[in-house]
Scaffold this active site. Structure first.
Site, PDB file in Angstrom:
ATOM      1  CB  ILE A  95      -1.029  -0.013   1.164  1.00  0.00           C
ATOM      2  CG1 ILE A  95      -2.116   1.021   0.912  1.00  0.00           C
ATOM      3  CG2 ILE A  95      -0.380   0.205   2.524  1.00  0.00           C
ATOM      4  CD1 ILE A  95      -2.911   0.829  -0.357  1.00  0.00           C
TER       5      ILE A  95
ATOM      6  CB  SER B 169      10.586  -0.916   5.921  1.00  0.00           C
ATOM      7  OG  SER B 169       9.491  -1.734   5.675  1.00  0.00           O
ATOM      8  NE  ARG B 170       9.755  -6.708   9.401  1.00  0.00           N
ATOM      9  CZ  ARG B 170       8.947  -7.754   9.368  1.00  0.00           C
ATOM     10  NH1 ARG B 170       8.996  -8.642  10.336  1.00  0.00           N
ATOM     11  NH2 ARG B 170       8.084  -7.913   8.388  1.00  0.00           N
TER      12      ARG B 170
ATOM     13  CG  ASP C  15      -7.503  -6.135   4.818  1.00  0.00           C
ATOM     14  OD1 ASP C  15      -6.820  -5.495   5.636  1.00  0.00           O
ATOM     15  OD2 ASP C  15      -7.451  -5.929   3.586  1.00  0.00           O
TER      16      ASP C  15
ATOM     17  CE  LYS D 269      -8.504  -1.579   5.637  1.00  0.00           C
ATOM     18  NZ  LYS D 269      -8.309  -2.695   4.622  1.00  0.00           N
TER      19      LYS D 269
HETATM   20  P1  NAP Z   1       2.094  -5.783   3.229  1.00  0.00           P
HETATM   21  O1  NAP Z   1       2.708  -5.283   1.971  1.00  0.00           O
HETATM   22  O2  NAP Z   1       1.955  -7.249   3.436  1.00  0.00           O
HETATM   23  O3  NAP Z   1       2.807  -5.189   4.535  1.00  0.00           O
HETATM   24  C1  NAP Z   1       3.345  -3.906   4.639  1.00  0.00           C
HETATM   25  C2  NAP Z   1       4.721  -3.977   5.247  1.00  0.00           C
HETATM   26  O4  NAP Z   1       4.638  -4.150   6.655  1.00  0.00           O
HETATM   27  C3  NAP Z   1       5.549  -5.154   4.786  1.00  0.00           C
HETATM   28  O5  NAP Z   1       6.122  -4.918   3.534  1.00  0.00           O
HETATM   29  C4  NAP Z   1       6.559  -5.299   5.899  1.00  0.00           C
HETATM   30  O6  NAP Z   1       7.723  -4.503   5.610  1.00  0.00           O
HETATM   31  C5  NAP Z   1       5.848  -4.748   7.110  1.00  0.00           C
HETATM   32  N1  NAP Z   1       5.533  -5.852   7.998  1.00  0.00           N
HETATM   33  C6  NAP Z   1       5.014  -7.051   7.678  1.00  0.00           C
HETATM   34  N2  NAP Z   1       4.934  -7.838   8.749  1.00  0.00           N
HETATM   35  C7  NAP Z   1       5.426  -7.111   9.771  1.00  0.00           C
HETATM   36  C8  NAP Z   1       5.656  -7.386  11.137  1.00  0.00           C
HETATM   37  N3  NAP Z   1       5.389  -8.591  11.655  1.00  0.00           N
HETATM   38  N4  NAP Z   1       6.168  -6.403  11.914  1.00  0.00           N
HETATM   39  C9  NAP Z   1       6.468  -5.209  11.387  1.00  0.00           C
HETATM   40  N5  NAP Z   1       6.319  -4.910  10.077  1.00  0.00           N
HETATM   41  C10 NAP Z   1       5.793  -5.851   9.297  1.00  0.00           C
HETATM   42  O7  NAP Z   1       0.637  -5.167   3.430  1.00  0.00           O
HETATM   43  P2  NAP Z   1      -0.119  -3.983   2.688  1.00  0.00           P
HETATM   44  O8  NAP Z   1      -0.977  -4.564   1.643  1.00  0.00           O
HETATM   45  O9  NAP Z   1       0.798  -2.867   2.341  1.00  0.00           O
HETATM   46  O10 NAP Z   1      -1.106  -3.567   3.884  1.00  0.00           O
HETATM   47  C11 NAP Z   1      -0.652  -2.884   5.030  1.00  0.00           C
HETATM   48  C12 NAP Z   1      -1.832  -2.205   5.694  1.00  0.00           C
HETATM   49  O11 NAP Z   1      -2.441  -1.340   4.731  1.00  0.00           O
HETATM   50  C13 NAP Z   1      -2.927  -3.190   6.159  1.00  0.00           C
HETATM   51  O12 NAP Z   1      -3.483  -2.763   7.361  1.00  0.00           O
HETATM   52  C14 NAP Z   1      -3.953  -3.119   5.040  1.00  0.00           C
HETATM   53  O13 NAP Z   1      -5.259  -3.406   5.494  1.00  0.00           O
HETATM   54  C15 NAP Z   1      -3.817  -1.660   4.601  1.00  0.00           C
HETATM   55  N6  NAP Z   1      -4.243  -1.438   3.209  1.00  0.00           N
HETATM   56  C16 NAP Z   1      -3.805  -2.268   2.198  1.00  0.00           C
HETATM   57  C17 NAP Z   1      -4.303  -2.069   0.921  1.00  0.00           C
HETATM   58  C18 NAP Z   1      -3.852  -2.902  -0.260  1.00  0.00           C
HETATM   59  O14 NAP Z   1      -4.423  -2.772  -1.347  1.00  0.00           O
HETATM   60  N7  NAP Z   1      -2.844  -3.747  -0.130  1.00  0.00           N
HETATM   61  C19 NAP Z   1      -5.224  -1.054   0.664  1.00  0.00           C
HETATM   62  C20 NAP Z   1      -5.585  -0.198   1.695  1.00  0.00           C
HETATM   63  C21 NAP Z   1      -5.099  -0.414   2.974  1.00  0.00           C
HETATM   64  P3  NAP Z   1       9.177  -4.962   6.127  1.00  0.00           P
HETATM   65  O15 NAP Z   1       9.260  -6.452   5.943  1.00  0.00           O
HETATM   66  O16 NAP Z   1      10.116  -4.212   5.253  1.00  0.00           O
HETATM   67  O17 NAP Z   1       9.223  -4.562   7.568  1.00  0.00           O
END
Ligand code: NAP
Length: 317
Positions: free
Chosen positions: A23, A45-46, A177, A99
């Site tokens: 995101i 970020s990790r 979600d 969110k």
């Molecule tokens: P994602 O790519 O799976 O996760 C975002 C980042 O968070 C990962 O790249 C990781 O970065 C870090 N992360 C993952 N596990 C972690 C942990 N255990 N501890 C700390 N950091 C961690 O997810 P995303 O799709 O971007 O979604 C993230 C948030 O945005 C969620 O709450 C989601 O509901 C919201 N969102 C997503 C979308 C969508 O379309 N994807 C749309 C709107 C809102 P590092 O490994 O580099 O730390």
């Protein structure tokens, strides 16, 4: 309502982003680049990195190294957001929560208290509320009597959330979600608060979070509202809200992007959800306020409290 604590800042907001994933790359980086109120100065970020700014592997290192940071956007999965938010708020930073704002209602209440004590702004963002036709739908419904409403949010989890293990773990919300996006719209466009009266949650036998859910809601005037969320949809995806009203059948489709009444398109504009969120965040910082509406998360919590559970076929990515 808490009294405002700040005058409008004169300079740009030095912003940092934490949790560089899907995101952030798809939405946060372009939205911040397009908003003159912000200067993106750091990321933590990790594994993820953002080119052209200072990068850190933990929020602790980032906050210690860069006291000039004014605000932090927290975009990691919800189960890990509270710990990071506490660090940012305690350091006196304004905080933007992706969110859902947390994994539980109580932890977000804890953040609200901390933001207030530190006199900084806390923003629980709900991006779908900034979809282009949502305000037009709210106005339409305010001027008529609603007979019933159906929410149908059905998408293919393999297409939208491939290999996101956190989403299937406890606190990851599963089908809620995306479903919480629908609830964020419903709670914005309806004229009165609603409450769940029954729910069914379907859990794959190998997962901790539901793959499908249906919830019946009503309100003080007996509204008939049903929401159906399903992640097993292949083919046409639907993010639709249909209301039968005295002024005709309203269809808010494509996740809030298009509004039709009796089949006639009445509102459609280009998508600008994340630009809208960052505009709002800058506004609340300038006004010295927070913006935390927990209604969408409360409805999800109620569905977990009230819901009948069904175990269904295992899900494999
Ligand atoms: P994602 O790519 O799976 O996760 C975002 C980042 O968070 C990962 O790249 C990781 O970065 C870090 N992360 C993952 N596990 C972690 C942990 N255990 N501890 C700390 N950091 C961690 O997810 P995303 O799709 O971007 O979604 C993230 C948030 O945005 C969620 O709450 C989601 O509901 C919201 N969102 C997503 C979308 C969508 O379309 N994807 C749309 C709107 C809102 P590092 O490994 O580099 O730390």
């Amino acid at each position: 309502m808490v009294a405002p604590w700040r005058k409008a800042p004169v300079a740009k907001i030095n912003l940092a982003i934490v949790g560089i994933g899907k995101i952030v790359r798809d939405q946060h980086l372009p939205a911040v680049a397009g908003n003159a109120d912000y200067r993106l100065v750091a990321a933590a970020s990790r594994h993820g990195r953002v080119e052209g700014i200072d990068n850190f592997t933990t929020i602790d290192e980032m906050l210690a190294a860069m006291p000039s940071i004014d605000a932090v956007s927290l975009c990691m999965p919800p189960q890990y957001r509270h710990a990071a938010a506490v660090k940012a708020l305690a350091a006196g930073k304004h905080v933007f929560l992706e969110k859902p704002p947390g994994a539980t209602l109580s932890e977000v209440a804890d953040l609200q208290a901390l933001a207030e004590a530190n006199r900084v702004s806390l923003f629980a963002s709900w991006h779908s509320r900034y979809a282009p036709a949502v305000e037009a739908a709210r106005e339409f419904l305010a001027g008529t009597r609603i007979r019933s409403m159906r929410v149908v949010w059905k998408e293919d989890v393999r297409q939208w959330h491939p290999n996101q293990d956190w989403i299937w773990q406890a606190g990851g919300l599963g089908v809620f979600d995306p479903g919480i996006n629908a609830l964020s719209i419903v709670t914005r466009i309806l004229p009165r608060p609603v409450f769940a009266t029954a729910a069914t949650l379907e859990f794959p036998e190998n997962r901790e979070a539901p793959i499908a859910a249906s919830i019946a809601f009503t309100d003080a005037e007996g509204l008939d509202l049903e929401a159906e969320f399903d992640w097993r949809q292949t083919g046409r995806q639907s993010w639709d809200i249909v209301a039968r009203t005295d002024a005709g059948e309203m269809l808010l489709s494509e996740g809030g992007a298009r509004l039709s009444v009796d089949g006639r398109l009445v509102h459609e504009q280009p998508e600008r959800e994340y630009p809208g969120l960052y505009q709002r965040f800058a506004e609340i910082i300038a006004a010295g306020r927070s913006d935390v509406d927990l209604a969408p998360l409360r409805h999800v919590a109620d569905a977990f409290l009230l819901g009948r559970r069904k175990v269904v076929e295992a899900f494999h990515d």
